[in-house]
Scaffold this motif. Sequence first.
Motif, PDB file in Angstrom:
ATOM      1  N   SER A  70       0.828  -1.207   0.000  1.00 29.59           N
ATOM      2  CA  SER A  70       0.000   0.000   0.000  1.00 29.59           C
ATOM      3  C   SER A  70       0.861   1.255   0.000  1.00 29.59           C
ATOM      4  O   SER A  70       0.526   2.239  -0.654  1.00 29.59           O
ATOM      5  CB  SER A  70      -0.928   0.017   1.212  1.00 29.59           C
ATOM      6  N   LEU A  71       1.973   1.207   0.734  1.00 28.61           N
ATOM      7  CA  LEU A  71       2.879   2.351   0.781  1.00 28.61           C
ATOM      8  C   LEU A  71       3.429   2.652  -0.606  1.00 28.61           C
ATOM      9  O   LEU A  71       3.405   3.801  -1.053  1.00 28.61           O
ATOM     10  CB  LEU A  71       4.027   2.108   1.762  1.00 28.61           C
ATOM     11  N   SER A  72       3.893   1.627  -1.311  1.00 28.83           N
ATOM     12  CA  SER A  72       4.470   1.879  -2.634  1.00 28.83           C
ATOM     13  C   SER A  72       3.417   2.346  -3.637  1.00 28.83           C
ATOM     14  O   SER A  72       3.667   3.276  -4.410  1.00 28.83           O
ATOM     15  CB  SER A  72       5.239   0.667  -3.153  1.00 28.83           C
ATOM     16  N   SER A  73       2.224   1.761  -3.601  1.00 32.32           N
ATOM     17  CA  SER A  73       1.200   2.225  -4.547  1.00 32.32           C
ATOM     18  C   SER A  73       0.699   3.615  -4.160  1.00 32.32           C
ATOM     19  O   SER A  73       0.416   4.439  -5.031  1.00 32.32           O
ATOM     20  CB  SER A  73       0.052   1.227  -4.664  1.00 32.32           C
ATOM     21  N   MET A  74       0.658   3.897  -2.849  1.00 24.81           N
ATOM     22  CA  MET A  74       0.270   5.222  -2.377  1.00 24.81           C
ATOM     23  C   MET A  74       1.278   6.259  -2.880  1.00 24.81           C
ATOM     24  O   MET A  74       0.899   7.336  -3.336  1.00 24.81           O
ATOM     25  CB  MET A  74       0.250   5.213  -0.844  1.00 24.81           C
ATOM     26  N   ARG A  75       2.535   5.925  -2.788  1.00 29.30           N
ATOM     27  CA  ARG A  75       3.597   6.830  -3.222  1.00 29.30           C
ATOM     28  C   ARG A  75       3.444   7.156  -4.712  1.00 29.30           C
ATOM     29  O   ARG A  75       3.502   8.315  -5.119  1.00 29.30           O
ATOM     30  CB  ARG A  75       4.949   6.174  -2.952  1.00 29.30           C
ATOM     31  N   GLN A  76       3.220   6.128  -5.520  1.00 27.07           N
ATOM     32  CA  GLN A  76       3.054   6.325  -6.963  1.00 27.07           C
ATOM     33  C   GLN A  76       1.821   7.161  -7.273  1.00 27.07           C
ATOM     34  O   GLN A  76       1.882   8.109  -8.056  1.00 27.07           O
ATOM     35  CB  GLN A  76       2.938   4.973  -7.677  1.00 27.07           C
TER      36      GLN A  76
END
Length: 111
Positions: free
Chosen positions: A96-102
């Motif tokens: 979720s963190l990586s997709s949130m960042r993107q």
Amino acid sequence: MSRFFAGSKEKRYEELTNIIKQIRNYKKIKDMSCMLNSFEELQKAFMKAAPVIAKEENGQTLRFYMRCLIEMEDFVNEMWEDRKGRKNMSKNNSKSLSSMRQKLRKYLKDF
């Protein structure tokens, strides 16, 4: 006609502020998956509120909305930099963190 917009304005702004409160709570407990869901909700609510905002604020983005986005960006970047903390995250939170960042990066380009 203006009474319709007044009620609509309060309704839309309240919806936005409620989602922002949720996001701040998720930020405190570092629940990235819920934060991601709320971010997507926030985007939808903002799109719904866009006509009202265009009329009431002369097309300028709301300050509390921008502040929330900036706080989220800072938080996500902070979490991203903390490699050790990221390794200790659950798989779901990490994803979720990586997709949130993107998504946040892509979304903020428009502003």
